[in-house]
Design a protein around this motif. Structure first.
Motif, mmCIF file in Angstrom:
data_model
loop_
_atom_site.group_PDB
_atom_site.id
_atom_site.type_symbol
_atom_site.label_atom_id
_atom_site.label_comp_id
_atom_site.label_asym_id
_atom_site.label_seq_id
_atom_site.Cartn_x
_atom_site.Cartn_y
_atom_site.Cartn_z
ATOM 1 N N LYS A 413 0.466 -1.461 -0.213
ATOM 2 C CA LYS A 413 -0.092 -0.203 0.047
ATOM 3 C C LYS A 413 1.212 1.027 -0.176
ATOM 4 N N TYR A 414 0.575 2.304 -0.610
ATOM 5 C CA TYR A 414 0.695 3.425 -0.784
ATOM 6 C C TYR A 414 -0.150 4.414 0.213
ATOM 7 N N HIS A 415 0.238 5.662 0.612
ATOM 8 C CA HIS A 415 -0.428 6.615 0.589
ATOM 9 C C HIS A 415 0.224 7.914 0.364
ATOM 10 N N LEU A 416 -0.840 9.211 -0.308
ATOM 11 C CA LEU A 416 -0.375 10.471 -1.005
ATOM 12 C C LEU A 416 -1.267 11.384 0.090
ATOM 13 N N GLU A 417 -0.241 12.461 -0.171
ATOM 14 C CA GLU A 417 -0.556 13.334 0.818
ATOM 15 C C GLU A 417 0.056 14.543 0.252
ATOM 16 N N VAL A 418 -0.411 15.890 0.336
ATOM 17 C CA VAL A 418 0.051 16.889 -0.540
ATOM 18 C C VAL A 418 0.669 17.784 1.012
ATOM 19 N N LYS A 419 2.143 17.444 0.806
ATOM 20 C CA LYS A 419 3.045 19.074 2.001
ATOM 21 C C LYS A 419 3.784 20.066 0.705
ATOM 22 N N SER A 420 3.501 21.200 1.434
ATOM 23 C CA SER A 420 4.439 22.132 0.283
ATOM 24 C C SER A 420 4.000 21.985 -0.756
ATOM 25 N N ASN A 421 3.381 22.361 -1.639
ATOM 26 C CA ASN A 421 2.362 22.684 -2.809
ATOM 27 C C ASN A 421 3.359 21.438 -3.666
ATOM 28 N N GLN A 422 3.379 20.539 -2.772
ATOM 29 C CA GLN A 422 4.256 18.935 -3.616
ATOM 30 C C GLN A 422 3.685 17.398 -3.048
ATOM 31 N N LEU A 423 3.404 16.669 -4.281
ATOM 32 C CA LEU A 423 3.076 15.035 -4.115
ATOM 33 C C LEU A 423 3.921 14.269 -2.960
#
Length: 484
Positions: A413-423
């Motif tokens: 499994k992978y989790h994707l999130e946005v931080k500092s306008n980057q994926l």
């Protein structure tokens, strides 16, 4: 140590480290020494052997086999052949076919019934030619969260992984796709037919008959190997040790010396293992299912064809059968110029060995009068203008890609999130990977312990993201479904 003993030791060490025949003059020795002059007692290095007209005319070691203990490389130092190992695997299959133990047309499921029942059967000939379409198990493992060169890899693990992978990269027999999975399965087929381990069978059929006394197939990375070299990579002017901790055999993990490899290349000239008919068949280019020769790529205007653990091409107009290998920081090469009875063997424990280009300098020296230098077309000189890269304006907000994504075959499994306008792409075993956007729904990425990849998001009929496909060099379009 007394002065006399010191002198004796130096003489013995030199005798182990260097050999030249009467056919090798001082100018030749000086030339070859100059090629590898950058190697010394503070660097890793290389062992070299040259076989000409049925004889070993030169063999010598340069640099150190072990930097920690200051052990020099000799002609009896053992190196991991990496992918050059594939020649032995393929040749064993040819010996078995010649003895009627299998057919190149056999469906691999005849021996490995746990593999998926693919729409188009994968046959032994496809495994030999890298035309099976099988995803590379190392490439799959990287997507699943394994560390490159950091996790132990075994044949059993990799076959289980392939048994769960239902989709191929392409239809068998239709394209070339280099995949270590092919040769892992070949090694397992040998085991299931003979009832012996692949290591045992290779020793019985090739190494003992050819008197390759310092050659083994290593199916357990904990095995103690005589005169073993360690491999090193130079980073920021410091050498770092890169150990081999894999136990996967078939595509890699033959350990040998340049002396033993000299016996191997001589077998192509005067067969002691196999016979002239087997050698001739082995040296023919592999074929696609439509009968055309399997080509890998075109370089300098010449096509490189594949032939069962060997590449066939022309070096400056001269035909060569060659293959290179790379695992950990081992860099290996075997090249045969059959029309000129010349073979060059280079086994190195230096990640950057190929920068020297030594093999080609040696080839050019021995057959220089037969080489055809290609003309480089003159092109108009153009001024270099720096063009600013435009800022892309994408319609889809990064937050639309966030969430959890799961692949059942890899159980990962992978989790994707946005931080500092980057994926950001997260996995429980890996360092976080910052994705680079290269399209509206397409990203690329590369972690410190993963192969570089491309990620494409999938949408349903109403435009909602339902998952993504991820592809790297050896595994195409591995599907992950969005969970939330």
């Amino acid at each position: 140590m007394t002065p006399v003993k010191t002198i004796i030791f130096i003489v013995l060490l030199f005798s182990l480290n260097c050999y030249t025949s009467a056919q090798t003059n001082k100018a030749t020795i000086k030339k070859i020494n100059a090629i590898f002059s950058s190697y010394n007692s503070k660097t890793p290095g290389v062992a070299v052997a040259i076989v000409k007209d049925g004889k070993v005319v030169f063999k010598k070691g340069y640099g150190m086999a072990n930097l920690s203990h200051k052990i020099p490389i000799t002609t009896q130092t053992s190196f991991n052949l990496a992918s050059v190992s594939k020649q032995f695997t393929a040749f064993i299959i040819y010996l078995m076919e010649n003895e009627g133990m299998l057919s190149f047309e056999d469906n691999v499921r005849k021996y490995l019934p746990e593999l998926p029942n693919y729409a188009t059967p994968v046959r032994i000939k496809h495994l030999l030619a890298h035309t099976s379409g099988l995803k590379d198990h190392g490439a799959l493992a990287s997507i699943a969260g394994s560390y490159i060169y950091g996790d132990v890899s075994t044949n059993e693990q990799n076959i289980k992984l392939l048994a769960r992978t239902k989709e191929l990269n392409f239809t068998p027999g239709s394209a070339f796709g280099y995949s270590n999975s092919n040769y892992t399965l070949l090694a397992e087929i040998v085991h299931r037919i003979t009832g012996k381990t692949f290591a045992e069978y290779a020793k019985e059929k090739i190494f003992i008959p050819l008197e390759m006394k310092n050659t083994i197939v290593c199916d357990n990375y904990e095995t103690v190997i005589k005169n073993k070299a360690e491999s090193y990579e130079l980073r920021d002017n410091i050498y770092y040790h890169k150990p081999v901790i894999e136990s996967n055999v078939g595509p890699s993990n033959v350990w040998t010396t340049v002396e033993d490899m000299s016996r191997w290349v001589l077998n192509f000239e005067k067969p002691r293992v196999g016979n002239p008919a087997v050698i001739a068949a082995f040296n023919k280019p592999s074929l696609f299912d439509d009968g055309k020769r399997v080509f890998i790529r075109i370089i300098d205007g010449d096509t490189i064809f594949h032939a069962k653990g060997q590449n066939i091409w022309k070096h400056k107009g001269v035909t060569i059968f060659s293959h290179g290998g790379h695992t950990a920081a081992f860099r290996t090469f075997t090249g045969r110029f059959p029309d000129h009875n010349l073979s060059i063997i280079q086994l190195s424990n230096d990640e950057h060995n190929e920068r020297l280009g030594g093999r080609w300098d040696i080839a050019d020296y021995y057959i220089k009068n037969l080489l055809v230098e290609k003309e480089i077309a003159n092109s108009p000189v153009q001024s270099i203008t720096t063009v600013p890269t435009p800022t892309e304006n994408y319609n889809v907000d990064l937050n639309e890609f966030t969430g959890n994504y799961y692949n059942n075959e890899l159980d990962t499994k992978y989790h994707l999130e946005v931080k500092s306008n980057q994926l950001i792409m997260k996995h429980k075993r890996l360092y976080d990977i910052t994705l680079k956007r290269i399209g509206e729904n397409t990203f690329s990425g590369s972690g410190s312990n993963t192969f570089g990849f491309e990620l494409n998001f999938m949408r349903n009929g109403t435009g909602v993201i339902i998952g993504f496909t991820i592809s790297n060099w050896g595994a195409r379009n591995v599907k992950f479904e969005k969970q939330n």
